[in-house]
Design a protein around this motif. Structure first.
Motif, PDB file in Angstrom:
ATOM      1  N   LYS A   1       0.836  -1.208   0.000  1.00  0.00           N
ATOM      2  CA  LYS A   1       0.000   0.000   0.000  1.00  0.00           C
ATOM      3  C   LYS A   1       0.865   1.251   0.000  1.00  0.00           C
ATOM      4  O   LYS A   1       0.571   2.225  -0.700  1.00  0.00           O
ATOM      5  CB  LYS A   1      -0.931  -0.014   1.207  1.00  0.00           C
ATOM      6  CG  LYS A   1      -1.954  -1.137   1.197  1.00  0.00           C
ATOM      7  CD  LYS A   1      -2.856  -1.078   2.418  1.00  0.00           C
ATOM      8  CE  LYS A   1      -3.866  -2.227   2.413  1.00  0.00           C
ATOM      9  NZ  LYS A   1      -4.735  -2.201   3.618  1.00  0.00           N
ATOM     10  N   PHE A   2       1.929   1.228   0.795  1.00  0.00           N
ATOM     11  CA  PHE A   2       2.845   2.369   0.831  1.00  0.00           C
ATOM     12  C   PHE A   2       3.492   2.583  -0.530  1.00  0.00           C
ATOM     13  O   PHE A   2       3.634   3.717  -0.998  1.00  0.00           O
ATOM     14  CB  PHE A   2       3.928   2.159   1.888  1.00  0.00           C
ATOM     15  CG  PHE A   2       3.493   2.495   3.289  1.00  0.00           C
ATOM     16  CD1 PHE A   2       3.199   3.804   3.651  1.00  0.00           C
ATOM     17  CD2 PHE A   2       3.396   1.511   4.260  1.00  0.00           C
ATOM     18  CE1 PHE A   2       2.804   4.125   4.951  1.00  0.00           C
ATOM     19  CE2 PHE A   2       3.004   1.813   5.557  1.00  0.00           C
ATOM     20  CZ  PHE A   2       2.707   3.121   5.906  1.00  0.00           C
ATOM     21  N   LEU A   3       3.879   1.494  -1.168  1.00  0.00           N
ATOM     22  CA  LEU A   3       4.554   1.587  -2.467  1.00  0.00           C
ATOM     23  C   LEU A   3       3.635   2.163  -3.537  1.00  0.00           C
ATOM     24  O   LEU A   3       4.066   2.949  -4.389  1.00  0.00           O
ATOM     25  CB  LEU A   3       5.048   0.196  -2.888  1.00  0.00           C
ATOM     26  CG  LEU A   3       6.252  -0.357  -2.112  1.00  0.00           C
ATOM     27  CD1 LEU A   3       6.439  -1.845  -2.395  1.00  0.00           C
ATOM     28  CD2 LEU A   3       7.527   0.403  -2.480  1.00  0.00           C
ATOM     29  N   ILE A   4       2.374   1.786  -3.488  1.00  0.00           N
ATOM     30  CA  ILE A   4       1.418   2.235  -4.502  1.00  0.00           C
ATOM     31  C   ILE A   4       0.909   3.652  -4.216  1.00  0.00           C
ATOM     32  O   ILE A   4       0.767   4.461  -5.127  1.00  0.00           O
ATOM     33  CB  ILE A   4       0.222   1.255  -4.581  1.00  0.00           C
ATOM     34  CG1 ILE A   4       0.695  -0.116  -5.081  1.00  0.00           C
ATOM     35  CG2 ILE A   4      -0.868   1.803  -5.498  1.00  0.00           C
ATOM     36  CD1 ILE A   4      -0.388  -1.185  -5.032  1.00  0.00           C
ATOM     37  N   GLU A   5       0.658   3.935  -2.941  1.00  0.00           N
ATOM     38  CA  GLU A   5      -0.053   5.163  -2.599  1.00  0.00           C
ATOM     39  C   GLU A   5       0.822   6.323  -2.138  1.00  0.00           C
ATOM     40  O   GLU A   5       0.326   7.440  -1.969  1.00  0.00           O
ATOM     41  CB  GLU A   5      -1.079   4.851  -1.495  1.00  0.00           C
ATOM     42  CG  GLU A   5      -2.115   3.814  -1.927  1.00  0.00           C
ATOM     43  CD  GLU A   5      -2.999   3.361  -0.775  1.00  0.00           C
ATOM     44  OE1 GLU A   5      -2.823   3.896   0.341  1.00  0.00           O
ATOM     45  OE2 GLU A   5      -3.848   2.478  -0.998  1.00  0.00           O
ATOM     46  N   THR A   6       2.116   6.091  -1.914  1.00  0.00           N
ATOM     47  CA  THR A   6       2.986   7.166  -1.429  1.00  0.00           C
ATOM     48  C   THR A   6       4.257   7.268  -2.262  1.00  0.00           C
ATOM     49  O   THR A   6       4.535   6.411  -3.111  1.00  0.00           O
ATOM     50  CB  THR A   6       3.392   6.939   0.048  1.00  0.00           C
ATOM     51  OG1 THR A   6       4.378   5.882   0.118  1.00  0.00           O
ATOM     52  CG2 THR A   6       2.188   6.571   0.889  1.00  0.00           C
ATOM     53  N   ASP A   7       5.001   8.316  -1.995  1.00  0.00           N
ATOM     54  CA  ASP A   7       6.302   8.514  -2.655  1.00  0.00           C
ATOM     55  C   ASP A   7       7.455   8.254  -1.691  1.00  0.00           C
ATOM     56  O   ASP A   7       8.595   8.701  -1.930  1.00  0.00           O
ATOM     57  CB  ASP A   7       6.401   9.946  -3.193  1.00  0.00           C
ATOM     58  CG  ASP A   7       5.442  10.190  -4.346  1.00  0.00           C
ATOM     59  OD1 ASP A   7       5.251   9.266  -5.165  1.00  0.00           O
ATOM     60  OD2 ASP A   7       4.870  11.293  -4.420  1.00  0.00           O
ATOM     61  N   LYS A   8       7.188   7.546  -0.629  1.00  0.00           N
ATOM     62  CA  LYS A   8       8.229   7.229   0.350  1.00  0.00           C
ATOM     63  C   LYS A   8       9.304   6.347  -0.287  1.00  0.00           C
ATOM     64  O   LYS A   8       9.018   5.551  -1.191  1.00  0.00           O
ATOM     65  CB  LYS A   8       7.629   6.505   1.556  1.00  0.00           C
ATOM     66  CG  LYS A   8       6.714   7.351   2.423  1.00  0.00           C
ATOM     67  CD  LYS A   8       6.169   6.542   3.577  1.00  0.00           C
ATOM     68  CE  LYS A   8       5.240   7.348   4.467  1.00  0.00           C
ATOM     69  NZ  LYS A   8       5.989   8.358   5.237  1.00  0.00           N
ATOM     70  N   SER A   9      10.529   6.479   0.194  1.00  0.00           N
ATOM     71  CA  SER A   9      11.627   5.655  -0.305  1.00  0.00           C
ATOM     72  C   SER A   9      11.474   4.230   0.216  1.00  0.00           C
ATOM     73  O   SER A   9      10.729   3.976   1.173  1.00  0.00           O
ATOM     74  CB  SER A   9      12.969   6.222   0.160  1.00  0.00           C
ATOM     75  OG  SER A   9      13.109   6.087   1.567  1.00  0.00           O
ATOM     76  N   ILE A  10      12.186   3.304  -0.400  1.00  0.00           N
ATOM     77  CA  ILE A  10      12.135   1.903   0.021  1.00  0.00           C
ATOM     78  C   ILE A  10      12.576   1.776   1.473  1.00  0.00           C
ATOM     79  O   ILE A  10      11.974   1.041   2.265  1.00  0.00           O
ATOM     80  CB  ILE A  10      13.033   1.030  -0.885  1.00  0.00           C
ATOM     81  CG1 ILE A  10      12.609   1.144  -2.353  1.00  0.00           C
ATOM     82  CG2 ILE A  10      12.974  -0.432  -0.423  1.00  0.00           C
ATOM     83  CD1 ILE A  10      11.206   0.706  -2.635  1.00  0.00           C
ATOM     84  N   SER A  11      13.612   2.512   1.850  1.00  0.00           N
ATOM     85  CA  SER A  11      14.125   2.454   3.225  1.00  0.00           C
ATOM     86  C   SER A  11      13.091   2.967   4.219  1.00  0.00           C
ATOM     87  O   SER A  11      12.915   2.395   5.299  1.00  0.00           O
ATOM     88  CB  SER A  11      15.414   3.276   3.349  1.00  0.00           C
ATOM     89  OG  SER A  11      16.438   2.715   2.550  1.00  0.00           O
ATOM     90  N   GLU A  12      12.403   4.050   3.859  1.00  0.00           N
ATOM     91  CA  GLU A  12      11.369   4.605   4.738  1.00  0.00           C
ATOM     92  C   GLU A  12      10.225   3.616   4.925  1.00  0.00           C
ATOM     93  O   GLU A  12       9.720   3.415   6.039  1.00  0.00           O
ATOM     94  CB  GLU A  12      10.827   5.911   4.154  1.00  0.00           C
ATOM     95  CG  GLU A  12      11.752   7.100   4.267  1.00  0.00           C
ATOM     96  CD  GLU A  12      11.151   8.344   3.648  1.00  0.00           C
ATOM     97  OE1 GLU A  12      10.998   9.347   4.370  1.00  0.00           O
ATOM     98  OE2 GLU A  12      10.811   8.309   2.438  1.00  0.00           O
ATOM     99  N   ILE A  13       9.819   3.008   3.834  1.00  0.00           N
ATOM    100  CA  ILE A  13       8.713   2.044   3.901  1.00  0.00           C
ATOM    101  C   ILE A  13       9.106   0.843   4.741  1.00  0.00           C
ATOM    102  O   ILE A  13       8.304   0.338   5.535  1.00  0.00           O
ATOM    103  CB  ILE A  13       8.303   1.607   2.478  1.00  0.00           C
ATOM    104  CG1 ILE A  13       7.660   2.789   1.737  1.00  0.00           C
ATOM    105  CG2 ILE A  13       7.331   0.422   2.533  1.00  0.00           C
ATOM    106  CD1 ILE A  13       7.352   2.509   0.290  1.00  0.00           C
ATOM    107  N   ALA A  14      10.346   0.399   4.583  1.00  0.00           N
ATOM    108  CA  ALA A  14      10.830  -0.736   5.376  1.00  0.00           C
ATOM    109  C   ALA A  14      10.678  -0.469   6.867  1.00  0.00           C
ATOM    110  O   ALA A  14      10.172  -1.308   7.622  1.00  0.00           O
ATOM    111  CB  ALA A  14      12.291  -1.026   5.036  1.00  0.00           C
TER     112      ALA A  14
END
Length: 301
Positions: free
Chosen positions: A253-266
């Motif tokens: 959901k974070f990957l699809i709906e936000t522009d957060k970096s991979i590290s932030e999402i992790a």
């Protein structure tokens, strides 16, 4: 594609439209017979509001809440129709029986209400004193959980009877493929369901933080070894693998709906190591987080 999604959609619709809270009790353990059905109904398999979870943080009361099922079952067998009542801690709900072949295989609760505040306050005071719980905290959580009842039995029956009949139909199809469901004594399966539902709820609520198996077991009032065994035997997955699965679903959901970096999402979904997150994501989805993001964000545009 996961089956039974219509049940989830219908309950979400009723929750949003009428601000009702639902819980489905399974008296036979049939939900454990179909992983898809259990996955779809997991959000509704226990009373997970703040008040009930606080009450069940006490091991004795946790067991008492479970044993309330026996009283509900007896009343449902006698009524064979929707009824209304108050639990020993003052919460009021409608109870809609799920009937198959004239037998009660489960019930759907709809609430949560308070129409007798004095009686509810009295019951909460009694419980808090007897089990050394915080009475002010119980009252605070109770008041934030319940609401005024503006529904009647006829309305609740009309909106939930069709769901009860649908679940009974699912049960009838499961009987064909699972002979264990025809056994007379399935209370143990229902107990397993109760433990697993609380464990999954703990993981759902805490996926973004560090999760220790001992904390999940404590929340579910069982030993670590028992919980590990139930996950592997019943859900066919280890506890840590299940935790990762839930975290990765949120990561999508974070990957699809936000522009957060991979590290932030992790970090947001509970992984301390971005590399471990990427490896886990790739293993479960057959592609890296960045590839997933590019694929699904481009399809939206």
């Amino acid at each position: 594609m996961i089956k039974y999604t219509s049940i989830n959609k219908y309950l979400k619709y009723l929750s949003n439209e009428y601000k009702l809270t639902f819980c489905i009790n399974d008296f036979t353990g049939f939900l454990l017979s179909d992983p898809n059905l259990m996955s779809v109904l997991q959000p509704y398999m226990i009373h997970k509001n703040p008040f009930c979870l606080y009450v069940k943080s006490n091991k004795t009361l946790y067991k008492k809440c479970y044993k309330m099922r026996d009283r509900i079952l007896k009343k449902a067998e006698k009524a064979k129709d929707t009824f209304y009542g108050m639990c020993y801690c003052g919460v009021e709900e409608y109870v809609v029986p799920i009937i198959y072949d004239d037998n009660i295989i489960g019930v759907i609760y709809a609430g949560l209400f308070c129409t007798r505040e004095d009686e509810a306050t009295k019951r909460i005071k009694t419980v808090s004193k007897e089990y050394n719980m915080s009475n002010p905290l119980m009252l605070e959580k109770f008041k934030s959980t319940v609401r005024e009842n503006r529904f009647d039995t006829k309305f609740i029956t009309n909106v939930l009877e069709v769901l009860a009949e649908y679940i009974a139909h699912i049960y009838s199809t499961l009987l064909v493929s699972n002979k264990n469901l025809s056994e007379k004594n399935l209370k143990n399966r229902s107990g397993i369901n109760y433990i697993l539902s609380h464990a999954m709820e703990y993981i759902k609520q805490n996926y973004h933080s560090q999760i220790l198996v001992k904390d999940i077991a404590s929340f579910s009032h069982c030993s670590v070894s028992t919980l590990s065994h139930l996950f592997k035997k019943t859900l066919k997955i280890s506890i840590n693998s299940y935790i990762n699965k839930i975290r990765i679903e949120h990561a999508k959901k974070f990957l699809i709906e936000t522009d957060k970096s991979i590290s932030e999402i992790a970090v947001n979904v509970g992984f301390n190591d971005p590399n471990y997150f990427s490896n886990t994501f790739s293993k479960l989805n057959g592609m890296s987080p960045s590839s997933f993001k590019n694929k699904y964000q481009s399809s939206i545009k």
